[in-house]
Design a protein around this motif. Structure first.
Motif, PDB file in Angstrom:
ATOM      1  N   SER A  53      40.928  36.892  39.470  1.00 23.38           N
ATOM      2  CA  SER A  53      41.081  38.511  39.406  1.00 23.38           C
ATOM      3  C   SER A  53      41.117  39.064  38.228  1.00 23.38           C
ATOM      4  O   SER A  53      41.049  40.528  38.218  1.00 23.38           O
ATOM      5  CB  SER A  53      42.842  38.637  39.910  1.00 23.38           C
ATOM      6  N   TYR A  56      36.451  38.785  37.062  1.00 24.23           N
ATOM      7  CA  TYR A  56      35.365  39.096  37.826  1.00 24.23           C
ATOM      8  C   TYR A  56      35.347  40.955  37.614  1.00 24.23           C
ATOM      9  O   TYR A  56      34.275  41.371  37.407  1.00 24.23           O
ATOM     10  CB  TYR A  56      35.405  38.908  39.500  1.00 24.23           C
ATOM     11  N   PRO A  57      36.574  41.489  37.948  1.00 24.92           N
ATOM     12  CA  PRO A  57      36.517  43.084  37.379  1.00 24.92           C
ATOM     13  C   PRO A  57      35.724  43.118  35.979  1.00 24.92           C
ATOM     14  O   PRO A  57      35.079  44.241  35.711  1.00 24.92           O
ATOM     15  CB  PRO A  57      37.834  43.344  37.461  1.00 24.92           C
ATOM     16  N   TYR A  60      32.252  42.909  35.870  1.00 22.17           N
ATOM     17  CA  TYR A  60      31.669  44.238  36.710  1.00 22.17           C
ATOM     18  C   TYR A  60      31.756  45.463  35.510  1.00 22.17           C
ATOM     19  O   TYR A  60      30.589  46.008  35.553  1.00 22.17           O
ATOM     20  CB  TYR A  60      32.502  44.641  37.766  1.00 22.17           C
TER      21      TYR A  60
ATOM     22  N   ALA B  83      43.571  42.458  42.125  1.00 19.80           N
ATOM     23  CA  ALA B  83      42.009  41.955  42.062  1.00 19.80           C
ATOM     24  C   ALA B  83      41.341  42.955  42.591  1.00 19.80           C
ATOM     25  O   ALA B  83      40.335  43.540  42.138  1.00 19.80           O
ATOM     26  CB  ALA B  83      41.790  40.598  42.452  1.00 19.80           C
ATOM     27  N   ARG B  85      42.002  45.979  43.113  1.00 18.31           N
ATOM     28  CA  ARG B  85      41.914  47.209  42.624  1.00 18.31           C
ATOM     29  C   ARG B  85      41.012  47.273  41.034  1.00 18.31           C
ATOM     30  O   ARG B  85      39.925  48.109  41.074  1.00 18.31           O
ATOM     31  CB  ARG B  85      43.266  47.549  41.858  1.00 18.31           C
ATOM     32  N   LEU B  86      41.024  46.275  40.547  1.00 15.85           N
ATOM     33  CA  LEU B  86      40.076  46.275  39.306  1.00 15.85           C
ATOM     34  C   LEU B  86      38.545  45.996  39.786  1.00 15.85           C
ATOM     35  O   LEU B  86      37.723  46.375  39.134  1.00 15.85           O
ATOM     36  CB  LEU B  86      40.674  44.813  38.432  1.00 15.85           C
ATOM     37  N   ILE B  87      38.454  45.075  41.292  1.00 16.19           N
ATOM     38  CA  ILE B  87      37.109  45.002  41.207  1.00 16.19           C
ATOM     39  C   ILE B  87      36.505  46.350  41.768  1.00 16.19           C
ATOM     40  O   ILE B  87      35.456  46.669  41.542  1.00 16.19           O
ATOM     41  CB  ILE B  87      37.005  44.077  42.659  1.00 16.19           C
TER      42      ILE B  87
END
Lengths: 127, 594
Positions: A53, A56-57, A60, B83, B85-87
């Motif tokens: 969590s 991956y952000p 990106y 996750a 939110r961040l993605i």
């Protein structure tokens, strides 16, 4: 020396250290997400371990800033085999950023050592 | 090697998207649900969603292939909401520049709309909560001077009796008002029977005119007895007038609602006096003619009460009627009145005073203060904000000017643009100050900056924003400059009439009109009155057995006493110099009558 609990690494510290650690891991070769998770866990004794969590952000974000590039590769061509994976590799811009960040971290660690907070100055080459 | 490009990685093709659910389908349900939950919460584009699903599926497959249990993978994954939110944040940053611009613009618009709605809501609430405080009654203030005088010294009670004794219908009174002696005083002959019927009333009018004050008490209720009398005299046509119900002055007793029926009554009386004076001249009854003229000029003075601009303007109009009457007598029946009569009339005329005695803006200040106290809240420092009562009042006033009313929301939002109480008060008073200066200062002595301030103020009020911001001024600010000019011109005409009387007295004493007006000073005139346009002595020239007396007018050009041929020019000549263009030559001729 007792290894610090990863959970105790402050969020802000992680926010600064995480991206440069990922860039460093991608410095030698391209890697996919699970590989990165494992590498961060094993190579830092769990200090910089991060859940997907977070990872991956972060990938990106690094991608949006142009430091890394992702590309899907066919299953038969991957090392682990079996599935398509998205591989990330360092860009020239990412390389420059890594060099700049490494210098800054080394300066920070030297300063911490001078203050008696850090007792040794690890090289980023160990990652 | 058949690796795909990074672009392809950012936006998987349809095949890849199609492949993703299949890959996910092979995962344990708990992991499938986690991926679905993250992707749903992240609210991504279709291709972004496919990319994330594929990557997370690959991740979990890798974990399972390494022998990690689904539960451990799930625990390592972290918080699903965080996750997602961040993605989403990361993917948004990866979107093309145009998409980010569109998104930011949309967010900006949404924020701006939200702010506007919030502000509008706050404004509506604030507007609705505002309550004015009424501290004085304009009618009471206006009536104070009259109430300070004993009733026996007031003219109105006698005028009222005169009106009740008059049995002339409206048509008959109109005939009297339409009297035109341009073709000779004989034009009054047909009115002889009407004037005979009016004699009792004329006697009372002359009696009332001798009183020092008018003493009319303003109010909000019509005089029912007078209305009934008019209905009876006019043949009881239609339903009889009903008594006006009493008014709650705290609510409806505003300055604009004050009734001023005395003005039309006083004008009707002066028309009656003029016609009777004309008949008296024709009948060689100078005493009666002079008595009527004195009464008429007294009514000109009395009609300035109460202290309102409209009363001053009516007073000026009545004085003009008297001046024209005197001019006509001096032109066509110059021996009708004795020297003593002429001197007495001259003194009466001179006693009417200057422009500031004739025209007063004090009542306008009072009226506007009354509007402010009824329309705005009071913050204790002279300022305040607009209230719903103010909107209702403004709509009521505007309805008099045929301005359409708007809804409460529009009123509330407009009130946000409306100037505050103090600003409106300051502008109103500044406008009145400028008008008072224009009234009391001859145009040739008026500093250019004073006139430019008037023009600037008019421009400010007439701008698109000004019409909304200063709406109360649009409705309540009278045509100040026009009123000031009217006052100055009325006095100029009066001064010219005094010169005519002096010229006639000179003719009688010497047998001819003088070569110049200087011959009248100081025995017959204290000084030669200035031409109201340029400050030079009033223009005069002897013409055979008569003379011409005139002002160059607002075009400031001496056209040798030629009257204008154009009606617009005629009006413009009486205005402020430089305010209007002229189509041809023309002067403002006082004598002889045109």
């Amino acid at each position: 020396m007792k290894t610090p609990d990863p959970a105790r690494i402050e969020r802000e510290l992680m926010r600064g250290a995480g991206p440069v650690a990922v860039l460093k891991l991608l410095h030698r070769r391209e890697m996919y997400g699970y590989e990165l998770v494992e590498a961060l866990e094993s190579k830092t004794d769990g200090v910089l371990a991060m859940g997907q969590s977070t990872l991956y952000p972060m990938l990106y974000n690094l991608e949006s800033q142009g430091f890394i590039e992702g590309s899907w590769k066919q299953a038969e061509l991957t090392r682990a085999g079996g599935r398509d994976r998205k591989y990330y590799r360092l860009t020239d811009k990412g390389r420059k950023r890594l060099a700049d960040d490494s210098k800054q971290w080394e300066a920070v660690i030297r300063a911490m050592k001078a203050l008696g907070i850090a007792t040794f100055a690890p090289s980023f080459a160990t990652l | 090697m058949s690796s795909r490009t990074s672009d392809a990685a950012q936006k998987p093709s349809g095949d890849e998207v199609a492949q993703t659910p299949a890959a996910r389908a092979e995962l344990p349900p708990v992991l499938r649900e986690t991926i679905a939950s993250v992707c749903k919460r992240a609210r991504l584009w279709k291709n972004e969603r496919a990319d994330v699903e594929a990557e997370l599926s690959a991740h979990f497959h890798d974990g399972l292939a390494q022998g990690v249990s689904p539960e451990k993978l799930l625990a390592d994954f972290g918080d699903v909401k965080a996750a997602a939110r961040l993605i989403r944040r990361g993917k948004l940053r990866n979107r093309p520049r145009w998409a980010r611009v569109v998104r930011r613009t949309g967010q900006g618009l949404l924020l701006a709309t939200g702010l506007v709605v919030a502000l509008a809501g706050a404004q509506i609430v604030r507007f609705q909560m505002g309550e004015p405080t009424v501290r004085f009654s304009p009618a009471e203030v206006l009536n104070r001077p009259s109430l300070a005088v004993p009733e026996a010294q007031r003219a109105w009670p006698i005028y009222r009796r005169a009106i009740l004794s008059l049995d002339l219908t409206n048509d008959e009174q109109r005939q009297i008002g339409d009297l035109d002696v341009g073709s000779g005083f004989g034009a009054v002959e047909p009115l002889r029977p009407l004037l005979a019927r009016a004699e009792p009333a004329l006697g009372l009018i002359r009696e009332g005119a001798a009183k020092p004050v008018l003493g009319y008490l303003v109010g909000f209720v019509a005089d029912h007895e007078l209305e009934m009398h008019a209905w009876i005299v006019n043949g009881r046509q239609g339903d009889p007038p009903k008594p006006t119900p009493p008014l709650d002055e705290a609510k409806g007793g505003n300055a604009v609602a004050i009734l001023l029926p005395q003005l039309s009554r006083l004008r009707a009386m002066t028309r009656l006096l003029r016609a009777d004076a004309t008949l008296a001249v024709l009948d060689k009854q100078p005493e009666r003619a002079v008595a009527n003229l004195h009464a008429l000029l007294s009514i000109a003075r009395q009609s300035r009460e109460p202290d309102l601009l409209i009363c001053g303007l009516v007073s000026a109009a009545i004085m003009a009627v008297g001046c024209e009457m005197i001019r006509d007598v001096l032109f066509s029946h110059r021996d009708a009145l004795t020297d003593e009569h002429l001197r007495g009339i001259a003194h009466r005329l001179a006693a009417l005073g200057g422009p500031a005695d004739l025209i007063s803006f004090r009542g306008e200040r009072l009226g506007f203060e009354d509007f402010l106290q009824r329309a705005f809240t009071e913050d204790g420092g002279g300022d305040g904000r607009f209230t719903p009562e103010g909107a209702r009042l403004l709509a009521e006033y505007a309805a008099l000017d045929r301005v359409e009313q708007s809804g409460i929301v529009v009123e509330a939002l407009s009130s946000a643009l409306l100037a505050g109480r103090k600003e409106l008060s300051d502008i109103f008073n500044a406008s009145i100050n400028l008008a008072e200066r224009e009234l009391t200062t001859p145009p040739w002595l008026l500093a250019p900056e004073a006139l430019s301030a008037v023009v600037e103020l008019e421009r400010r009020l007439d701008s698109p924003l000004g019409r909304v911001r200063y709406a109360p001024l649009q409705v309540l600010l009278p045509a100040l400059s026009t009123a000031a000019q009217a006052g100055r011109r009325a006095v100029e005409q009066r001064d010219a009439t005094l010169v005519m009387i002096a010229l006639e007295l000179h003719r009688r004493a010497t047998g001819e009109y003088p070569a110049s007006l200087e011959a009248l000073v100081p025995s017959l005139l204290p000084a030669i009155p200035p031409d109201g346009a340029d400050g030079k002595p009033l223009r005069y020239a002897r013409r055979g057995d008569s003379y011409i007396l005139y002002s160059v007018g607002a075009d400031l050009r001496d056209d040798a006493g030629t009257p204008p041929t154009n009606a617009d020019d005629s009006r413009a000549l009486r205005g402020r110099p430089g305010a209007r263009a002229f189509t041809g030559p023309g002067d403002l001729v006082f004598f002889p009558p045109l």
